[in-house]
Design an enzyme around this catalytic site. Structure first.
Site, PDB file in Angstrom:
ATOM      1  N   HIS A 198       0.817  -1.215   0.000  1.00 39.08           N
ATOM      2  CA  HIS A 198       0.000   0.000   0.000  1.00 39.08           C
ATOM      3  C   HIS A 198       0.848   1.260   0.000  1.00 39.08           C
ATOM      4  CE1 HIS A 198      -3.160  -2.932   0.705  1.00 39.08           C
ATOM      5  NE2 HIS A 198      -3.835  -2.092  -0.057  1.00 39.08           N
ATOM      6  N   GLU A 441     -10.622 -11.461  -5.107  1.00 45.50           N
ATOM      7  CA  GLU A 441      -9.216 -11.341  -4.735  1.00 45.50           C
ATOM      8  C   GLU A 441      -8.734 -12.526  -3.908  1.00 45.50           C
ATOM      9  OE1 GLU A 441      -8.578  -7.664  -2.606  1.00 45.50           O
ATOM     10  OE2 GLU A 441     -10.312  -7.954  -1.322  1.00 45.50           O
ATOM     11  N   ASP A 465      -4.202  -8.564  -4.574  1.00 39.61           N
ATOM     12  CA  ASP A 465      -4.363  -9.635  -3.593  1.00 39.61           C
ATOM     13  C   ASP A 465      -4.568 -10.986  -4.256  1.00 39.61           C
ATOM     14  OD1 ASP A 465      -4.060  -8.572  -0.978  1.00 39.61           O
ATOM     15  OD2 ASP A 465      -5.855  -7.382  -1.326  1.00 39.61           O
ATOM     16  N   CYS A 512      -9.502  -3.787 -10.840  1.00 38.51           N
ATOM     17  CA  CYS A 512      -9.069  -2.560 -10.156  1.00 38.51           C
ATOM     18  C   CYS A 512      -7.698  -2.718  -9.505  1.00 38.51           C
ATOM     19  CB  CYS A 512     -10.104  -2.115  -9.128  1.00 38.51           C
ATOM     20  SG  CYS A 512     -10.286  -3.272  -7.768  1.00 38.51           S
TER      21      CYS A 512
HETATM   22  C1  PEP Z   1      -6.334  -5.477  -4.957  1.00 41.56           C
HETATM   23  O1  PEP Z   1      -6.166  -6.296  -4.067  1.00 41.56           O
HETATM   24  O2  PEP Z   1      -5.984  -5.674  -6.145  1.00 41.56           O
HETATM   25  C2  PEP Z   1      -6.959  -4.176  -4.667  1.00 41.56           C
HETATM   26  C3  PEP Z   1      -7.303  -3.354  -5.629  1.00 41.56           C
HETATM   27  O3  PEP Z   1      -7.133  -3.817  -3.377  1.00 41.56           O
HETATM   28  P1  PEP Z   1      -5.971  -3.351  -2.371  1.00 41.56           P
HETATM   29  O4  PEP Z   1      -4.734  -3.093  -3.194  1.00 41.56           O
HETATM   30  O5  PEP Z   1      -6.464  -2.134  -1.683  1.00 41.56           O
HETATM   31  O6  PEP Z   1      -5.819  -4.510  -1.465  1.00 41.56           O
HETATM   32 MG    MG Z   2      -7.117  -6.093  -2.150  1.00 39.60          MG
END
Ligand code: PEP
Ligand code: MG
Length: 596
Positions: A198, A441, A465, A512
């Site tokens: 993140h 995910e 994920d 996403c």
């Molecule tokens: C993902 O897991 O691809 C996602 C978009 O969510 P995050 O990166 O916030 O876990």
């Molecule tokens: Mg995620």
């Protein structure tokens, strides 16, 4: 902090690009904690500022401890709770507070020095006392003291870096990235880190070039060295001589020109060479980013990460008004387009300080698992979303993170229905057509996707994920970062299964995760049948350009080849071939643009 050194010039340190870009600046070595206390007095005019620093540190640590206490309570961990409540008592002790303030006022010393002296007074008192039961308080006193000093100094260090700073550090937390960004640093270089951690995602959203996984940058760089962060070449050049600096300045200029060309795509439609429209949406983490939706002409929001609201908020508690305000800003920044609001996805690496509390945080208490354990949190978030959705009917999609089984989805659905019913009974306008979808995910959802397709309004594939859970590779662990391959055939197979299941029942499928912003991957995803890609808005023009230069047939063929591959190497080879062909197309495009 280390002093500048006399190591050789033009030293190259290889790494992995987390955020593209080339910047030149001054290396600032950043270490969490481990900074000496300056005993020198400050000028009288700085006294109120020092008192303010102490008050801020105290508040922030108090919130942090409260958050930890909540977690301890949640797990009925009375031991941790008792330690924390003893420490909170120390932190809030009025005599200590008074002593720190009067040290600052009376002696004109820095906040951290005053904290140190005041705590030392009590430590000495306990040491010299006969009351042995008090000795156990010593470690609590030292712990609270060190937290306070660390907090005071860290903020001061970051604020003093200056606008030409390029941070060189072991690793960064999401919160540190936000603080760096707010202080205008130029770039970040880390010894470790993960591409889809993140911290990297936030640096990307904030447009701060970042190279990670250098292993040795903090050893090779000296504080104050000139440094070039080359996010295109996946490397860092330390102490460049005049000729290297000159050529990088030219490279920086060239990249700016390329970006200009890319900007010319912004106003063109996001459609393939054969005219098929692809929805390019925005991933939004912070309110400040909302302006980028319009700037890069995103088709609404494909992922609103509400978890970032908690970064400065302290305990995991939901301030309904704050949530509503965040959603309102998101809606008003995206015209009349769809807004996909993801429910809180804390846990994993998003509350860094709690990492040590769970052996495997990414496999632990995260996302919907927390929400279903803390119903009041879920309900208050749903209420905030539904209230805003009611004012803008037809625009809202609610996305549930970290779903791993059907029961979780059904429980969230029941909660949503009950919140909507309660609002309607009170006469609050609601959106009866609010959409509910899940993040794909976790592999169990991908494997059961046909069943999920019967119960959701849309899917959004979280490749960040999905990759880590499919391949058993922690997305933030530098030791295995080369195993983290979102284009692994197994991950692609899950994506393909999801698209197929969505198609069968007319359930829209979006991607996403970070994969959506890679032009080659975007071609493959569209070729597989994905019609919605959501990414950090800054990267939309790059993906749009690739889409505009290919037909659906070409992308479908590419997807077929990729799906037929059984190894990562084969896919990498396909990517290289595609890249060379694409560069030819781009050159032709540039030439035709120059001809007008
Ligand atoms: C993902 O897991 O691809 C996602 C978009 O969510 P995050 O990166 O916030 O876990
Ligand atoms: Mg995620």
């Amino acid at each position: 902090m280390q002093e500048g050194n006399s190591k050789e010039s033009n030293a190259v340190v290889k790494g992995v690009t987390a955020v593209e870009g080339v910047v030149m600046g001054v290396a600032r070595l950043y270490t969490r904690g481990n900074i000496n206390i300056d005993p020198e007095p400050v000028e009288e005019s700085r006294v109120p500022g020092e008192i303010e620093k102490f008050a801020r540190a105290k508040k922030s640590i108090g919130m942090e401890m409260q958050r930890l206490t909540d977690f301890a309570n949640e797990r009925e961990d009375s031991q941790t709770r008792d330690i924390l409540s003893a420490q909170l008592e120390i932190l809030n002790d009025p005599e200590l507070d008074q002593m720190v303030q009067s040290h600052i006022e009376g002696k004109h010393i820095r906040a951290e020095k005053a904290v140190y002296d005041a705590f030392q007074y009590y430590i000495d008192l306990i040491k010299s006392s006969e009351k042995t039961f008090l000795v156990s308080r010593l470690s609590d006193l030292r712990d609270v003291r060190d937290r306070l000093i660390n907090n005071i100094q860290q903020l001061a260090v970051i604020a003093n870096f200056g606008k030409d700073a390029i941070i060189v550090t072991d690793d960064v937390s999401p919160l540190e990235v936000v603080t760096f960004a707010r202080n205008g640093v130029r770039g970040i270089i880390c010894n470790y880190g993960g591409l889809t951690s993140h911290a990297s995602i936030i640096a990307n959203a904030m447009g701060i070039p970042m190279v990670i996984d250098t292993k040795s940058a903090t050893r090779e760089a000296g504080d104050g060295d000139t440094v070039i962060l080359d996010g295109y070449g996946q490397e860092v050049i330390l102490r460049p001589d005049d000729s290297t600096s000159g050529s990088y300045r030219r490279a920086i200029k060239r990249h700016k020109e390329e970006e200009k060309l890319l900007r010319s795509v912004i106003d063109k439609p996001a459609e393939t060479l054969c005219g098929k429209k692809i929805s390019l949406q925005a991933n939004i983490d912070f309110e400040d980013e909302v302006l980028n939706i319009e700037k890069y002409r995103a088709d609404g929001i494909g992922l609103l990460r509400t978890d970032t609201l908690l970064m400065n908020a302290g305990p995991i508690s939901m301030d309904g008004k704050r949530q509503e305000q965040f959603c309102q800003t998101a809606y008003s920044g995206s015209g009349s387009a769809l807004v996909t609001i993801r429910l809180l996805d804390v846990g994993g690496d998003k509350l860094l300080d709690l990492k040590t509390r769970e052996a495997n945080p990414f496999l632990g208490w995260r996302g919907v698992r927390i929400l279903l354990d803390r119903r009041e949190l879920l309900r208050s978030q749903l209420k905030a979303i539904c209230r805003v959705a009611g004012q803008q009917p037809g625009r809202t999609r609610i996305l549930v993170p970290m779903i791993s089984n059907m029961d979780e989805l059904r429980e969230v659905k029941t909660e949503l229905e009950s919140v909507q019913k309660q609002l309607a009974e009170k006469g609050t306008p609601i959106d009866k057509n609010i959409k509910l979808g899940v993040m794909v995910e976790v592999p169990s959802v991908a494997l059961q996707v046909k069943h999920f397709a019967k119960e959701v309004d849309f899917f959004s594939i979280g490749t960040n994920d999905l990759t880590q859970y499919t391949l058993a590779v922690d997305r933030g662990n530098h030791l295995i970062s080369d195993l983290y391959q979102p284009m692994h055939p197994a991950v692609l197979a899950f994506i393909s299964m999801t698209v197929e299941a969505g198609d069968e029942r007319d359930v829209p499928v979006a991607v996403c995760g970070e994969l959506a912003s890679d032009p080659f991957a975007a071609m493959v995803l569209v070729g597989l049948g994905v019609n919605e890609l959501s990414m950090t808005p800054r990267l939309i023009p790059r993906v749009k350009q690739a889409i505009r230069l290919h037909t659906i047939r070409e992308m479908g063929e590419l997807a077929r080849q990729v799906l037929a591959s059984v190894s990562i190497k084969e896919i990498k080879k396909l990517k290289e071939e595609w890249q060379s062909a694409y560069e030819v197309k781009l050159r032709e495009e540039r030439a035709s643009a120059a001809r007008g």
